[in-house]
Scaffold this motif. Sequence first.
Motif, short mmCIF file in Angstrom:
data_model
loop_
_atom_site.label_atom_id
_atom_site.label_comp_id
_atom_site.label_asym_id
_atom_site.label_seq_id
_atom_site.Cartn_x
_atom_site.Cartn_y
_atom_site.Cartn_z
N GLU A 1 -3.73 7.24 -1.38
CA GLU A 1 -3.09 5.92 -1.35
C GLU A 1 -3.45 5.13 -2.60
O GLU A 1 -4.56 5.23 -3.12
N GLU B 1 0.86 -1.18 0.00
CA GLU B 1 0.00 0.00 0.00
C GLU B 1 0.90 1.23 0.00
O GLU B 1 1.71 1.40 0.90
N HIS C 1 -7.63 5.67 -2.87
CA HIS C 1 -8.47 6.47 -1.98
C HIS C 1 -7.77 7.65 -1.37
O HIS C 1 -6.55 7.75 -1.37
MG MG Z 1 -5.20 0.55 2.39
#
Ligand code: MG
Length: 724
Positions: A296, A218, A287
């Motif tokens: 992210e 991430e 998002h």
């Molecule tokens: Mg995440």
Amino acid sequence: MAKQRFHALAMLSQHQLAPFKRPDAPISSYFGSLVFDKKNMRQWMAADDAGQLESIMERGGKMDHTLADAVAQALKSWALSYGVTHYTHWFHPLRGTTAEKHDTFFELKQGQAIEQFKGSALVQQEPDASSFPSGGLRSTFEARGYTAWDPTSPAFIYETALAKTLCIPTVFVAYTGEALDHKAPLLKALDTINRAATRVCQIFDKQVKYVTASLGVEQEYFLVDRNLYLARPDLVMCGRTVFGHSPARGQQLSDHYFGSIPRRVSNFMVEFETEAQRLGIPVRTRHNEVAPGQFEVAPQFEEANLAVDHNMLLMDVMERIAEKHQFKILFHEKPFKGINGSGKHNNWSLITDGGKNLLSPSGKPKDNLVFLTFLVSTIKAVYAYSDLLRASIASAANDLRLGAHEAPPAIISVFLGQQLTRFIEALENSKSLNLEKGDNVYLKLGISKLPEILLDNTDRNRTSPFAFTGNKFEFRAVGSTGICSSPMTVLNVAVADVLDQLANEVEAKLAQGVKREVAVIEALRRMLKESKSILFEGDNYGEAWLKEAQKRGLSNVQTTPEALKQMNSAKAKDLFERHGIFSRAELEARTQILVEEYVLKVQIEARIAGDLAQNHVIPTAIKYQHQLVQHLKGLKELELDDETTFEAARNLGEHIQACQRKNKAMLQARKEANQLEDPLEKAKAYEGIRSMIEDIRYHVDKLELLVDDEDWPLPKYRELLFLR
Ligand code: MG
Ligand code: ADP
């Protein structure tokens, strides 16, 4: 300078969205179109050759010259069909992100212009290695380093401006064999975990042939307007702001994820995602983050080596596409003081060749013993090697993030969740072991509820640096800029080391005729007893945890120089040497590079802070103070008084002087630090210089509040964070 700020602000209101047309087709139709993947292999190579290459990609193995030539031939034809002119060996040097030197396929052969690409050029190259840091492993007069093809990561076509290049992922090693990059040790670590985990799996199931580490990354980042960015020399030079008063509105109002994404940002996302998908990077999630201007992206997890390459490539793509949208992307761990930092959460698991996730609890008690084995081994590994894990994520930038605003502290601990914790306690504490009744062993252990356990993702602890999240661990302390090879190398080797010990112990017991379940459970219990102080379910951000962790004897290493010391410890050397990852010399060289990097980074911060204070902020403040003084003089002529303006002028003077004094002191401290020979001592001295930057910052930020906004030279936090 103020001119540049206002020019940037004016430009912002005239901003026009960058044109981009999303392909009018489902993602699956263009996903991986720029990658020499299995489909392309089969299309461009003879079936036999393609089969051989596939097997090497999946299971490793040696490649002979004939196959290398065949692959090179196919790669060339495929690349030429896309209009590619050059090829490059693409690698991750020890400093910086990726490196490449481009050569063309084109050559003159007896006066004839042709395109050529031989197996030898595919397999190995000799870039000029002297300009890459090696920590003294390779002195410049014998600056020979080789890049060697990593066939487990497929070649791809990269297009920038007018250039179209075939990129071949490679490792970079010195003439003497030592690794000069991040990939070589990672590949060794992945091999190590494969061997250890397969061995443990085979205690339960002889069918398991190999185990791969999976990684889902991430990636958090900030976007700022490019013109505003250019008006902030600190952002340009060090990727973070060294000054800047917090805005009236911080992140109080945006403390929810998934807010709506501004149009310009959304366009940027769509464009970089499309390009990433063409490059075979399976990006799936986008998002807003909690902080203003922070976002992210997360791809679907992949085999760890591929995931690391893809993360590096993705960052590159994002940086490039951001520019097109007049953004500057900030990957720095802490670009803004007082605002959340950025991480690169490493979601990690182990998966068998049969596709079984070893960290996923299952409905079958028998499988759950396997799950428990890997779970407890990971806990033990984090406990035993927490200092190395901490060191693996150490950087000048991450020091500013860890332990501040919504980021895990520097104390490494493991979160399991309520159900699993209860379960683990039962495993550790129940006394009798009765195997007579077969499956009853689970009942006696109080773990008869095995089939129902977990898969409960709601039980999350976002404050933990290393959290179990249902079917994987999430290493959240990893910083956003760094390359995840380093934490992945340490984590996989650490877990492999524990698995090896476990296998030794269990195999010895089996040889004595002890039942398998008994042998395994006894070993797990012992491991839990040893390492349970690393387990923590509470709030990692709270003060209470600092105290509690100290009581438990867990270390809380605040700074990079301190953390890196552990990389050179006897324990580290022993671990890495035992598993053939790093020789002692390699480990020392690497640590030295990291220590030097810390010094360089703080040095640049200090220089920029000094320059901005002295040449931008102080002159502006003096000018403004002068205006106030003139104004006060005028009032006096009219025999009028103005207490507050007088106060402001005096206040300005105090901060101006303090700024000057502290800047001078910092200059002196830098001179002294630079005299130090020992790299670690020097780094320690620079730790002190960092706090001097903060001292200067205090006054600069006060001046920002006092000086007329019209004159202030640097774009303010509110402008950097809220304007799109
Ligand atoms: Mg995440
Ligand atoms: P969150 O933000 O809720 O933590 P995300 O969906 O943003 O979750 O990211 C989760 C990441 O974990 C994704 O990259 C996903 O592919 C990855 N992941 C899921 N399962 C595994 C696994 N078994 N091994 C490694 N990574 C995994």
